[in-house]
Design a protein around this motif. Structure first.
Motif, PDB file in Angstrom:
ATOM      1  N   LEU A   1      34.815  47.235 -78.376  1.00 20.22           N
ATOM      2  CA  LEU A   1      35.317  46.242 -79.331  1.00 20.22           C
ATOM      3  C   LEU A   1      35.462  44.871 -78.675  1.00 20.22           C
ATOM      4  O   LEU A   1      35.219  43.832 -79.306  1.00 20.22           O
TER       5      LEU A   1
ATOM      6  N   THR B   1      34.169  49.659 -89.439  1.00 19.75           N
ATOM      7  CA  THR B   1      34.152  48.433 -90.242  1.00 19.75           C
ATOM      8  C   THR B   1      33.264  47.370 -89.599  1.00 19.75           C
ATOM      9  O   THR B   1      32.432  46.738 -90.278  1.00 19.75           O
ATOM     10  N   HIS B   2      33.431  47.170 -88.300  1.00 17.76           N
ATOM     11  CA  HIS B   2      32.615  46.162 -87.612  1.00 17.76           C
ATOM     12  C   HIS B   2      31.141  46.549 -87.583  1.00 17.76           C
ATOM     13  O   HIS B   2      30.258  45.682 -87.694  1.00 17.76           O
TER      14      HIS B   2
ATOM     15  N   PHE C   1      41.459  53.145 -84.380  1.00 14.68           N
ATOM     16  CA  PHE C   1      40.425  52.379 -83.693  1.00 14.68           C
ATOM     17  C   PHE C   1      39.032  52.750 -84.202  1.00 14.68           C
ATOM     18  O   PHE C   1      38.145  51.898 -84.292  1.00 14.68           O
TER      19      PHE C   1
ATOM     20  N   LYS D   1      38.269  53.570 -87.204  1.00 19.65           N
ATOM     21  CA  LYS D   1      38.077  52.873 -88.473  1.00 19.65           C
ATOM     22  C   LYS D   1      37.700  51.418 -88.231  1.00 19.65           C
ATOM     23  O   LYS D   1      36.867  50.851 -88.951  1.00 19.65           O
ATOM     24  N   ARG D   2      38.282  50.810 -87.200  1.00 18.68           N
ATOM     25  CA  ARG D   2      37.903  49.449 -86.859  1.00 18.68           C
ATOM     26  C   ARG D   2      36.446  49.383 -86.436  1.00 18.68           C
ATOM     27  O   ARG D   2      35.691  48.484 -86.834  1.00 18.68           O
TER      28      ARG D   2
END
Length: 809
Positions: A721, A642-643, A636, A638-639
């Motif tokens: 997120l 990225t965002h 999570f 890493k997500r």
């Protein structure tokens, strides 16, 4: 080397005087070849420049370079061709005559294709040249040692020369002479198929045992003359040698290959019969049988699919039927494994008692699987990975090797002709399968073997109504694999339920077999199955949702007779099943499954029931996934990173665009609006400012929200997120609109181009919205008209998902 290329060029073009002038500087240049080994003599001979050849030979001979001349004329290129070979190959008779007259020793020199210039002259029909060659060649051979003469004569079948040499008192030493590869005259005669020469040598030798001993002699690679005969495709010569010296049949070379092995590989039936025939001496047969078992000649014949050779082997050495190869496979099992149908038919008919005999006893399980021939096909399927994961979990390769599993393996051969062969000849074997509880029909139905299903239904129709240990009938196995044709063959059992109360529609939906689901719901007689509940209260729609099969869910929900409000015994609807069992961030397939349910307004049950089931499931997940919690948290993070990177880039680009306005700024000193935007009154410019500002602040807000996610709490990450993704999507859309408006406003002098840009931007923006809205918030699409509009997007995404599943399966 300097001068070598010039010499080759002069010889090629026939400039004789220039070639001689170059040789005067360095005569050794005549020995230097090009990339394929062609010297100046080779080049001139190929081109037919007789004058150039003559002058170069004359110069070298007159200046005492005789050795260089002879070496150059005898030198072979990369293909072993001398200048004389090349002159004859290219039809230059005069050049060939000149070369043969000046160096007769080349006349019988072999190239890589085992051709001499004399052979080439005969093939070309140069009769006069052949007569001259024989004259000068015979004269030249008088000066060769007798041992070399004997080898050449044996290779060419010159019986008179052989007889003349054998009259010498020292012929025993001559006949044993070996060349640089340790080949004797017998090797050369055998390779060229000179049977008469071999017979003459045998007759002229005073001792028959001495000739046999010579036939057992080997070259430096361990090859006997018999091996040379087989390798040279001289079957008749080899048969003669087998009759004279049968021990050479099983004499292996340095690589462990014998003339017998080579004969089987080449498929020489008559030769194999001579080698393995019934008239062999007892001692020889004993050694031959031992060798045949060590090298597994029956397996070689099976591998080559040569039934005639296999018959010859088994007729001469029937003991080989019980002989395994180095991996423990006996011929019958090996043939079954490799699908040698014709060969298996022969073995089963001639040796029926070996059908159920295992390959190895218990003491050799470490060497090979303890198999019967019937088991061989199953082993092949598992090794080649043709069984799916479900079947592999039930019958692993290790269990298969140790024979610890209970199910019979006869059902594995249900799709092959070998099963028909075995059951036609040994019908009683089917009882062993019934005792084990697994029907061959079930497996044939599962694998989609139409012919096997039809054969078993005709021969054993009762199998269609017999269940396996899981209380599943053959038609249920066919439903699991989604084979419509097999379902049609087993239509008489379409209403049967398994032990869980599941129908074929339940199983097709559970395993995502959408084609079969579509086929079944269109059958009027199966209408009751659409909403039928199993023992857990699950309908086909529940099972398709639980398995995350969006295509099957889509087909079922579009059926008017499908009741999406039905609840299972836990009180959950199909939508509840999804929301309870799927993680917070579902996969692509899971999202599509959710969309398929939401597009038809699939209802939820009461909130208390869902919460109770969800909490119970969460407790189970925590117990199972404690070890994976850290890994999940890293994923999570890493997500989030990225965002955040994308949001930061959007903020940077839009911030820069805010200070580099389309059209620029007013820079006139006399204008009171100096420093102001040039195009503030135009509506596209206003749209640019609004969209760019919205994109900037949305991206900044997204970054701020994602910063909170870096605090490390998993729940906080999920919430962050959830809010950040729509903001990031909105920022991307606004940035695209700002770019489109900025380009449009500055192209007012080129109207057609500005409108093209506007149309392109609107088209792609429509595509972004089309994919963005249903993916990020599918539950918000409640209007039936809007749902119908976005169903096209759903089907496109569904097609992409299915293609990806096939590609990466």
């Amino acid at each position: 080397v300097y001068g070598a290329d010039e010499l080759l060029e002069a010889a090629l073009e026939g400039r004789a005087d220039e070639a001689v002038e170059i040789l005067t500087k360095d005569p050794t240049l005549i020995q230097i070849g090009d990339a394929v080994g062609d010297t100046a003599f080779h080049v001139a001979a190929r081109a037919g420049h007789e004058t150039t050849i003559s002058k170069m030979m004359e110069f070298l001979d007159m200046n005492n370079h005789v050795k260089i001349l002879r070496d150059a004329l005898c030198e072979g290129n990369a293909e072993g061709d001398t200048p004389l070979h090349l002159a004859l190959k290219n039809g230059h008779l005069d050049a060939a005559t000149l070369l043969a007259r000046n160096e007769p020793s080349v006349i019988y020199q072999f190239n890589n294709d085992e051709k001499t210039p004399f052979d080439l002259a005969q093939q070309a029909g140069y009769q006069d040249l052949c007569i001259r060659m024989e004259r000068v060649g015979r004269h030249k051979q008088l000066f060769l040692p007798s041992d070399i003469q004997l080898g050449l004569a044996a290779a060419r079948g010159k019986l008179s020369v052989i007889a003349q040499i054998m009259e010498d008192d020292a012929y025993q030493d001559i006949i044993r002479y070996k060349d640089n590869t340790d080949c004797t005259a017998l090797h050369m005669a055998a390779y060229h198929g000179q049977t008469k020469a071999l017979k003459m040598i045998d007759e002229l030798m005073q001792s028959e045992n001495s000739f046999k001993k010579l036939l057992l002699g080997v070259d430096r690679y361990g090859n006997t003359p018999l091996y040379y005969a087989v390798d040279g495709n001289k079957e008749n010569t080899a048969i003669y040698m087998v009759k004279v010296a049968p021990r050479a049949t099983y004499k292996a070379n340095n690589q462990g290959e014998s003339p017998l092995c080579l004969a089987i590989e080449k498929g020489y039936l008559d030769l194999v019969r001579a080698m393995t025939g019934m008239g062999l001496d007892r001692s020889i047969r004993k050694h031959l049988l031992s060798h045949a078992k060590n090298v597994s000649i029956a397996h070689i014949a099976l591998e080559k699919r040569n039934l005639a050779v296999l018959k010859a082997i088994m007729e001469g050495l029937p003991e080989l039927i019980d002989s395994p190869n180095n991996k423990g496979w006996k011929p019958l099992s090996y043939g079954a494994y490799n699908g040698c149908y014709d060969e298996i038919c022969y073995i089963v008919q001639e040796f029926p008692e070996y059908v159920m005999i295992k390959d190895n006893d218990a003491s050799r399980k470490d060497v090979a699987p303890d198999f019967t021939p019937i088991d061989a096909t199953m082993y092949k399927l598992i090794v080649e990975g043709k069984l799916d994961d479900m079947l592999k979990s039930q019958v692993s390769l290790e269990k298969l090797k140790c024979k610890e599993y209970e199910n019979s393996v006869l059902h594995i051969a249900a799709g092959s002709d070998i099963l028909k062969l075995i059951l036609d000849n040994h019908n009683e074997l089917i009882k062993l399968v019934e005792d084990d509880g697994q029907s061959p029909l079930s497996y044939a139905a599962f694998k989609g073997h139409i012919e096997g299903v039809q054969y078993l239904l005709n021969k054993f129709p009762k199998f269609a109504y017999e269940c396996d240990k899981e209380a599943s009938f053959p038609i249920h196995k066919a439903a699991c694999s989604g084979n419509v044709e097999v379902i049609q063959k087993l239509h008489m059992t379409k209403n049967l339920l398994n032990k869980k109360g599941q129908s074929i529609l339940h199983l097709a939906a559970k395993y995502g077999k959408s084609k079969l689901v579509l086929y079944l719901i269109k059958m009027p007689e199966l209408a009751r199955l659409i909403n039928l509940k199993d023992e857990d209260g699950n309908t086909p729609l529940h099972l398709a949702t639980r398995g995350l099969h969006p295509r099957a869910v889509y087909i079922l929900t579009r059926e008017n007779r499908c009741n999406t409000k039905l609840q299972n015994k836990k009180g959950l609807t199909a939508l509840d099943i999804f929301e309870v069992h799927v993680d917070s961030f579902p996969t692509f397939e899971a999202r599509l499954t959710w969309m398929a349910l939401r597009y038809v307004d699939a209802p939820r049950s009461s909130q208390s029931i869902r919460k109770g089931c969800y909490k119970q499931l969460q407790r189970v997940r925590k117990q199972k996934n404690k070890a994976n919690s850290v890994k999940e948290l890293d994923g999570f993070k890493k997500r989030v990173d990225t965002h955040m990177l994308v949001a930061t880039l959007v903020a940077t680009v839009t911030f820069a665009a805010g200070f580099t306005l389309p059209g620029g700024y007013n820079q006139s000193d006399n204008d009171p609006n100096i420093g102001m935007a040039v195009l503030p009154d135009r509506w596209p410019f206003k749209a640019f400012i609004l969209c760019n500002t919205a994109a900037l602040y949305s991206a900044v807000l997204c970054v701020v929200i994602l910063i909170w996610a870096h605090l490390g709490d998993l729940k906080l990450i999920l919430v962050s997120l959830k809010f950040a993704l729509p903001l990031l999507g909105f920022a991307l859309v606004m940035m695209s609109l700002a770019f489109m408006m900025g380009i449009f406003v500055v192209l007012r002098t080129v109207p057609w181009l500005s409108y093209v840009v506007l149309c392109m931007g609107c088209t792609f923006l429509f595509g972004v919205l089309l994919f963005f809205i249903p993916l990020y918030n599918p539950s918000s699409i409640k209007n039936s008209v809007v749902r119908f509009f976005f169903s096209g997007t759903f089907l496109l995404l569904l097609l992409v998902c299915e293609k990806s599943s096939i590609t990466y399966a």
